[in-house]
Structures are given as C-alpha cells and as structure tokens.
Motif scaffolding. Structure first.
Motif, PDB file in Angstrom:
ATOM      1  N   UNK A  17      -1.047 -18.378  15.305  1.00  0.00           N
ATOM      2  CA  UNK A  17      -1.775 -18.427  16.486  1.00  0.00           C
ATOM      3  C   UNK A  17      -2.717 -17.215  16.444  1.00  0.00           C
ATOM      4  N   UNK A  18      -2.227 -16.134  16.415  1.00  0.00           N
ATOM      5  CA  UNK A  18      -2.949 -14.988  16.390  1.00  0.00           C
ATOM      6  C   UNK A  18      -4.120 -15.087  15.222  1.00  0.00           C
ATOM      7  N   UNK A  19      -3.718 -15.167  13.915  1.00  0.00           N
ATOM      8  CA  UNK A  19      -4.596 -15.571  12.833  1.00  0.00           C
ATOM      9  C   UNK A  19      -5.488 -16.475  13.153  1.00  0.00           C
ATOM     10  N   UNK A  20      -5.255 -17.550  13.463  1.00  0.00           N
ATOM     11  CA  UNK A  20      -6.238 -18.548  13.909  1.00  0.00           C
ATOM     12  C   UNK A  20      -7.449 -18.015  15.044  1.00  0.00           C
ATOM     13  N   UNK A  21      -6.997 -17.706  15.964  1.00  0.00           N
ATOM     14  CA  UNK A  21      -7.795 -16.978  17.172  1.00  0.00           C
ATOM     15  C   UNK A  21      -8.674 -15.925  16.625  1.00  0.00           C
ATOM     16  N   UNK A  22      -8.099 -15.022  15.426  1.00  0.00           N
ATOM     17  CA  UNK A  22      -8.922 -14.109  14.976  1.00  0.00           C
ATOM     18  C   UNK A  22      -9.924 -14.777  14.126  1.00  0.00           C
ATOM     19  N   UNK A  23      -9.700 -15.620  13.239  1.00  0.00           N
ATOM     20  CA  UNK A  23     -10.936 -16.403  12.434  1.00  0.00           C
ATOM     21  C   UNK A  23     -11.589 -17.043  13.336  1.00  0.00           C
ATOM     22  N   UNK A  24     -11.468 -17.520  14.190  1.00  0.00           N
ATOM     23  CA  UNK A  24     -12.432 -18.148  15.109  1.00  0.00           C
ATOM     24  C   UNK A  24     -13.294 -17.108  15.719  1.00  0.00           C
ATOM     25  N   UNK A  25     -12.867 -16.020  16.230  1.00  0.00           N
ATOM     26  CA  UNK A  25     -13.426 -14.942  16.598  1.00  0.00           C
ATOM     27  C   UNK A  25     -14.522 -14.256  15.788  1.00  0.00           C
ATOM     28  N   UNK A  26     -13.892 -14.073  14.578  1.00  0.00           N
ATOM     29  CA  UNK A  26     -14.909 -13.459  13.764  1.00  0.00           C
ATOM     30  C   UNK A  26     -16.076 -14.491  13.261  1.00  0.00           C
ATOM     31  N   UNK A  27     -15.808 -15.776  13.244  1.00  0.00           N
ATOM     32  CA  UNK A  27     -16.856 -16.738  13.111  1.00  0.00           C
ATOM     33  C   UNK A  27     -17.693 -16.903  14.135  1.00  0.00           C
ATOM     34  N   UNK A  28     -17.293 -16.526  15.150  1.00  0.00           N
ATOM     35  CA  UNK A  28     -18.420 -16.708  16.382  1.00  0.00           C
ATOM     36  C   UNK A  28     -19.258 -15.588  16.412  1.00  0.00           C
ATOM     37  N   UNK A  29     -18.592 -14.327  16.052  1.00  0.00           N
ATOM     38  CA  UNK A  29     -19.411 -12.981  15.830  1.00  0.00           C
ATOM     39  C   UNK A  29     -20.468 -13.315  14.599  1.00  0.00           C
ATOM     40  N   UNK A  30     -20.001 -13.958  13.589  1.00  0.00           N
ATOM     41  CA  UNK A  30     -20.886 -14.272  12.512  1.00  0.00           C
ATOM     42  C   UNK A  30     -21.992 -14.899  12.924  1.00  0.00           C
TER      43      UNK A  30
END
Length: 229
Positions: A17-30
């Motif tokens: 769950x943490x890894x998924x949230x972090x991936x989404x967070x990075x994508x939104x920042x990108x």
C-alpha cells in the motif's frame, strides 16, 4: 527469538500500500512539473492557479504518506532492508514535496514573463532544460519505485547537463540585463525559473542516492569525501 512468521500477510499488504501510494504521488508530481513548464510557451492563467492549488494538495498527501510510513514502523517493526526502504521513502517524500513547490514557483514566475519579448534562443534553451528535467524526474522516480540502481547512478551525469544548461541561460539573460531594458525585473524571473529547474534536478539526484544507499549501504557523496581525505 527468530520470528518465523515475518513478514506476515498484513505486513506485506501494508508495505504494498505504501509503495502504491508513493508511485501515485510521484506520478502526480511528474504531471505537475509537465503542467507548470508548459506555461513557458503556452501561458494560461487557469493552469497557474491549478498548479498552485495542486502543489498544496501534494504537500498534504505527502504528509499523509509519511505518517503511514511512521505508523508502519511502529506497528510492524520491519527488519533490515524493509526498514531501510521505509526510512528512505520518508526522505524521498520530503524531496518530492519540495519538487512540487518548485513547480509552483515556476508557474508563478512564468506569469511574470507573459507578454514580454524574450529572445527565441533563451526560451528555446529554457524549454529544453525543462524537458530534460522532466526526463530526469521520470527516471529518478522510476529508479526508486523499481529500485533500479543503474538508472540511479546515471542521474548525477544528467544533473551535470542541467547545470550546463543553467549556465548558458544565466549567461544569455545577464547579457540582456547589462543593456538597456524596461523589463529587467521580468527578465530576472527567467533566471529564477532556470534555478528552480536546477534545484529540481538536484532533488532527483538525492532520490537516486537513496536508491544506491538502499542497495549498497553506501552514500555516493560520502564516498567521494572519503576519497578526498
């Protein structure tokens, strides 16, 4: 006593769950960076407002992911590499939050140069620099999410290219400022934008260094300092 049940199903579920949230967070920042830098050639006041508001939202969501990481450490007591990954995730989130605010700064500075006649060469170099940083962000975020140490090691070389582009833009804008121009304050904002892009690239390198640390237990800049002794 050895814990034969480590990691548990709940542990793995929370870690994922943490890894998924972090991936989404990075994508939104990108996406935020892409939107902010698009203002350099296609200005839109509504996009400026959107970038500013989104940067605030990312600050909040980043804080929530940080809290989930701390809660995970407290409840699951991860060991070795798992603990190192979670601790590094907290540090990476801090870098990503800062990148989001630098995107806000770019959007706000882009508003100040709208409608001003700026040499095509400067705008072209600034756009190229923004595109290069976008690639660095993609590679940097991907290197952490995929734990790709090879890509992480290449980011320092990419950063050197961004530094060179900053020097070129600084030289060109300084030349304009030494002459007579009624838009001196606005022209200075071009330097600010280039500086924000350079700082984003520096943050990406920091993220890459966390990947290297997780996989080698060594910090590149510390190793360089040791060589100088």
């Amino acid at each position: 006593m050895e814990n034969n049940e480590y990691p548990t199903y709940v542990f793995e579920e929370r870690m994922e769950s943490i890894k998924k949230n972090l991936r989404n967070y990075c994508n939104e920042t990108l996406n935020l960076h892409r939107k902010a830098t698009s203002l350099l050639t296609n200005f839109d006041e509504e996009i400026v407002v959107d970038v500013v508001e989104k940067s605030k939202e990312l600050d909040i969501s980043g804080h929530e992911i940080e809290r989930s990481c701390i809660r995970f450490i407290a409840m699951e007591q991860p060991l070795a590499s798992d603990l190192m990954y979670i601790e590094s995730s907290i540090r990476v989130i801090s870098h990503v939050k800062r990148i989001a605010y630098l995107c806000k700064n770019i959007a706000e500075s882009a508003a100040t140069i709208e409608g001003i006649e700026i040499p095509d060469k400067i705008i072209g170099d600034l756009e190229y620099m923004a595109d290069y940083v976008q690639i660095m962000l993609t590679r940097g975020f991907g290197s952490f999410c995929n734990q790709d140490i090879n890509v992480a090691r290449e980011l320092a070389v990419d950063d050197d290219k961004v530094d060179d582009l900053f020097d070129v833009i600084l030289s060109q804008t300084t030349e304009i400022l030494t002459g007579k121009t009624e838009y001196a304050l606005e022209i200075v904002n071009i330097i600010f934008i280039a500086r924000y892009l350079e700082r984003i690239a520096d943050r990406v390198v920091n993220i890459g260094e966390r990947v290297i640390f997780i996989n080698t237990h060594k910090r590149p800049h510390i190793e360089e300092l040791k060589k100088e002794e």
